[in-house]
Design a protein around this motif. Sequence first.
Motif, PDB file in Angstrom:
ATOM      1  N   TYR A   1      -3.100  -1.362  21.103  1.00 18.46           N
ATOM      2  CA  TYR A   1      -1.782  -2.718  20.712  1.00 18.46           C
ATOM      3  C   TYR A   1      -2.513  -3.500  20.693  1.00 18.46           C
ATOM      4  O   TYR A   1      -2.774  -5.099  20.265  1.00 18.46           O
ATOM      5  CB  TYR A   1      -0.278  -2.891  20.179  1.00 18.46           C
ATOM      6  N   TRP A   2      -2.846  -4.127  22.312  1.00 20.11           N
ATOM      7  CA  TRP A   2      -3.709  -5.223  22.296  1.00 20.11           C
ATOM      8  C   TRP A   2      -4.257  -5.492  23.695  1.00 20.11           C
ATOM      9  O   TRP A   2      -5.051  -4.448  23.999  1.00 20.11           O
ATOM     10  CB  TRP A   2      -2.122  -6.340  23.065  1.00 20.11           C
TER      11      TRP A   2
ATOM     12  N   GLY B   1     -10.809  -1.275  20.075  1.00 19.17           N
ATOM     13  CA  GLY B   1      -9.583  -0.535  19.234  1.00 19.17           C
ATOM     14  C   GLY B   1     -10.140  -1.440  17.703  1.00 19.17           C
ATOM     15  O   GLY B   1      -9.833  -0.598  16.772  1.00 19.17           O
ATOM     16  N   GLY B   2     -10.404  -2.517  17.659  1.00 20.75           N
ATOM     17  CA  GLY B   2     -11.217  -3.239  16.864  1.00 20.75           C
ATOM     18  C   GLY B   2      -9.766  -4.086  16.389  1.00 20.75           C
ATOM     19  O   GLY B   2      -8.720  -3.497  16.708  1.00 20.75           O
TER      20      GLY B   2
ATOM     21  N   PRO C   1      -0.102 -18.742  20.686  1.00 18.32           N
ATOM     22  CA  PRO C   1       1.498 -18.004  19.161  1.00 18.32           C
ATOM     23  C   PRO C   1       2.183 -18.701  20.610  1.00 18.32           C
ATOM     24  O   PRO C   1       2.887 -19.423  21.262  1.00 18.32           O
ATOM     25  CB  PRO C   1       0.764 -16.812  21.071  1.00 18.32           C
ATOM     26  N   SER C   2       3.024 -18.485  20.188  1.00 16.93           N
ATOM     27  CA  SER C   2       4.861 -19.080  20.461  1.00 16.93           C
ATOM     28  C   SER C   2       5.512 -17.310  21.188  1.00 16.93           C
ATOM     29  O   SER C   2       6.634 -17.838  21.777  1.00 16.93           O
ATOM     30  CB  SER C   2       5.574 -19.446  19.484  1.00 16.93           C
TER      31      SER C   2
ATOM     32  N   VAL D   1      -4.490  -6.668  18.843  1.00 14.02           N
ATOM     33  CA  VAL D   1      -4.597  -8.264  18.597  1.00 14.02           C
ATOM     34  C   VAL D   1      -4.759  -8.825  19.913  1.00 14.02           C
ATOM     35  O   VAL D   1      -4.343  -8.383  21.483  1.00 14.02           O
ATOM     36  CB  VAL D   1      -2.374  -8.935  18.874  1.00 14.02           C
ATOM     37  N   MET D   2      -5.171 -10.118  19.827  1.00 14.28           N
ATOM     38  CA  MET D   2      -6.033 -10.408  20.991  1.00 14.28           C
ATOM     39  C   MET D   2      -5.774 -11.503  21.699  1.00 14.28           C
ATOM     40  O   MET D   2      -5.390 -12.800  21.045  1.00 14.28           O
ATOM     41  CB  MET D   2      -7.424 -10.830  20.584  1.00 14.28           C
ATOM     42  N   TYR D   3      -5.116 -11.690  22.589  1.00 13.87           N
ATOM     43  CA  TYR D   3      -4.881 -12.741  23.612  1.00 13.87           C
ATOM     44  C   TYR D   3      -5.761 -13.148  24.457  1.00 13.87           C
ATOM     45  O   TYR D   3      -6.259 -12.846  25.021  1.00 13.87           O
ATOM     46  CB  TYR D   3      -3.453 -12.295  24.114  1.00 13.87           C
TER      47      TYR D   3
END
Length: 144
Positions: free
Chosen positions: A69-70, A100-101, A127-128, A106-108
């Motif tokens: 996921y991230w 994972g693409g 991001p919030s 999600v990239m942080y």
Amino acid sequence: MDYTIQEERLSPEEYINFLKNTDLGSQYPKERFFERIEKLVKNVPISLTARGKDDGLLGVCFCITDFAYWMFITDLGVVRDCTGQGVGRALVKKAHELAGGERDIVMYTCANENAVGFYEKLGMTRPSDVMVYDHIDWTGFTVE
């Protein structure tokens, strides 16, 4: 510019020498610096390097991820003489693929104020939804 990107574990000494040639070295606290760098290079799930034709280290990207996921970019640096030539972008793209693409991951990152423009060009936004627990000793310094 001719370079190759590969998965590679760096020694603490090689990473510290790399930091001396980048603007990334100011992100670390002084407390237990070598000990923590040693843990970082040994344990980070994604460890990528960009090396030039002469095998010199041009860039590094370290990320933590759950591969589902991230992904969080903990370290992204390019030697000062090679910035603006696509090395950082190529490292991030490869890390995102390994995690994972972009359709799943999600990239942080925590961006240094000087790097915000770079991340915005990649399509990242502020991001919030991020929370922080920060109660550690942190004396800023620059790796020289």
